[in-house]
Design an enzyme around this catalytic site. Structure first.
Site, PDB file in Angstrom:
ATOM      1  N   GLN A 233       0.856  -1.188   0.000  1.00  0.00           N
ATOM      2  CA  GLN A 233       0.000   0.000   0.000  1.00  0.00           C
ATOM      3  C   GLN A 233       0.889   1.235   0.000  1.00  0.00           C
ATOM      4  O   GLN A 233       1.961   1.237   0.598  1.00  0.00           O
ATOM      5  CB  GLN A 233      -0.886  -0.018   1.255  1.00  0.00           C
TER       6      GLN A 233
ATOM      7  N   ARG B 111      -0.231  13.291  13.870  1.00  0.00           N
ATOM      8  CA  ARG B 111      -0.779  11.985  13.478  1.00  0.00           C
ATOM      9  C   ARG B 111       0.026  10.886  14.163  1.00  0.00           C
ATOM     10  O   ARG B 111       1.225  10.790  13.985  1.00  0.00           O
ATOM     11  CB  ARG B 111      -0.734  11.820  11.962  1.00  0.00           C
TER      12      ARG B 111
ATOM     13  N   HIS C 170       1.058   5.387  16.039  1.00  0.00           N
ATOM     14  CA  HIS C 170       0.342   4.217  15.554  1.00  0.00           C
ATOM     15  C   HIS C 170       1.287   3.033  15.423  1.00  0.00           C
ATOM     16  O   HIS C 170       2.479   3.205  15.145  1.00  0.00           O
ATOM     17  CB  HIS C 170      -0.297   4.504  14.182  1.00  0.00           C
TER      18      HIS C 170
ATOM     19  N   LYS D 179       7.060   0.780   7.383  1.00  0.00           N
ATOM     20  CA  LYS D 179       6.763   2.001   6.629  1.00  0.00           C
ATOM     21  C   LYS D 179       8.049   2.679   6.181  1.00  0.00           C
ATOM     22  O   LYS D 179       9.022   2.736   6.933  1.00  0.00           O
ATOM     23  CB  LYS D 179       5.966   2.990   7.489  1.00  0.00           C
TER      24      LYS D 179
ATOM     25  N   TYR E  50       3.994   7.551   2.224  1.00  0.00           N
ATOM     26  CA  TYR E  50       4.657   6.410   2.835  1.00  0.00           C
ATOM     27  C   TYR E  50       4.259   5.121   2.149  1.00  0.00           C
ATOM     28  O   TYR E  50       3.114   4.906   1.776  1.00  0.00           O
ATOM     29  CB  TYR E  50       4.479   6.330   4.353  1.00  0.00           C
TER      30      TYR E  50
ATOM     31  N   GLU F  48      -4.709  -2.588  13.925  1.00  0.00           N
ATOM     32  CA  GLU F  48      -4.095  -1.280  14.156  1.00  0.00           C
ATOM     33  C   GLU F  48      -4.370  -0.799  15.580  1.00  0.00           C
ATOM     34  O   GLU F  48      -5.470  -0.985  16.108  1.00  0.00           O
ATOM     35  CB  GLU F  48      -4.668  -0.256  13.169  1.00  0.00           C
TER      36      GLU F  48
ATOM     37  N   ASP G 109      -6.993   9.708  17.849  1.00  0.00           N
ATOM     38  CA  ASP G 109      -5.702   9.861  18.520  1.00  0.00           C
ATOM     39  C   ASP G 109      -5.865  10.522  19.885  1.00  0.00           C
ATOM     40  O   ASP G 109      -5.148  10.186  20.832  1.00  0.00           O
ATOM     41  CB  ASP G 109      -4.724  10.658  17.655  1.00  0.00           C
TER      42      ASP G 109
END
Length: 199
Positions: free
Chosen positions: A45, A57, A60, A70, A130, A141, A167
């Site tokens: 992806q 952000r 994670h 990533k 990314y 996740e 978040d």
């Protein structure tokens, strides 16, 4: 590429070739990547996010296996990119490292499976791309509140923080330790061993 202080994370600092038309650089090469990291980046992806100044952000991470490695680059503006070692049993567990990613020096960060990731937009329209080793799977996740004192990330004080609802409601590192959702260092290392290219 050179390793960061957290095992399983690297930074790529490309040579940029400017001329009267603009500039050019290679931001990813599979053969060089595999030689330096000892694994291949399986591309499942590719994501792009555009953030206003102050958008934060993360942090994670995903269950391992398969996790989600990533390879992250800022193509417009600037972000403070943060890698957090969330792997229980790791020598650097709980430690974080930040890097400035921007459209001037063109650095990119690779973080392997099991590491946590977040970034703070330092400019308006900060655009981050990314490459991900696995597709998004919400059931795998997880997040940790990026302002958790237990993480102690030194976010810039002069940038107003804007969090998503998800978040903002993320639990602390201590809560994640209690709920058992953090990845194991041993399991992450074993999984990465299986990603080594055949010789």
């Amino acid at each position: 590429m050179r390793p960061l202080s957290i095992e399983g994370a690297w930074i790529h600092e490309p040579k940029v070739f400017p001329d009267q038309r603009g500039d050019f650089h290679e931001w990813f090469r599979g053969d060089a990547f595999a030689e330096i990291t000892g694994q291949e980046l399986r591309l499942a992806q590719a994501n792009l996010s555009v953030s206003r100044r102050g958008a934060l952000r993360g942090v994670h991470y995903a269950d391992v296996p398969p996790g989600q490695a990533k390879y992250v680059k800022c193509v417009r503006g600037a972000v403070l990119d943060v890698v957090v070692d969330l792997r229980t049993g790791s020598p650097s567990y709980g430690r974080w490292e930040s890097q400035l990613l921007d459209d001037i020096d063109h650095r990119a960060v690779f973080l392997s499976e099991g590491l946590g990731h977040g970034f703070l937009a330092l400019t308006d329209d900060a655009t981050v791309v990314y490459l991900c080793s696995e597709g998004y799977a919400p059931e795998r996740e997880h997040g940790i509140h990026p302002l958790d004192p237990g993480l102690g990330i030194d976010w810039p004080q002069d940038v107003p923080i804007l969090l998503s609802g998800k978040d903002a409601e993320a639990p602390s590192l201590a809560a994640r330790e209690r709920d058992g959702s953090l990845p194991s260092y041993a399991r992450c290392r074993a999984y990465r061993e299986g990603l080594r290219p055949a010789r």
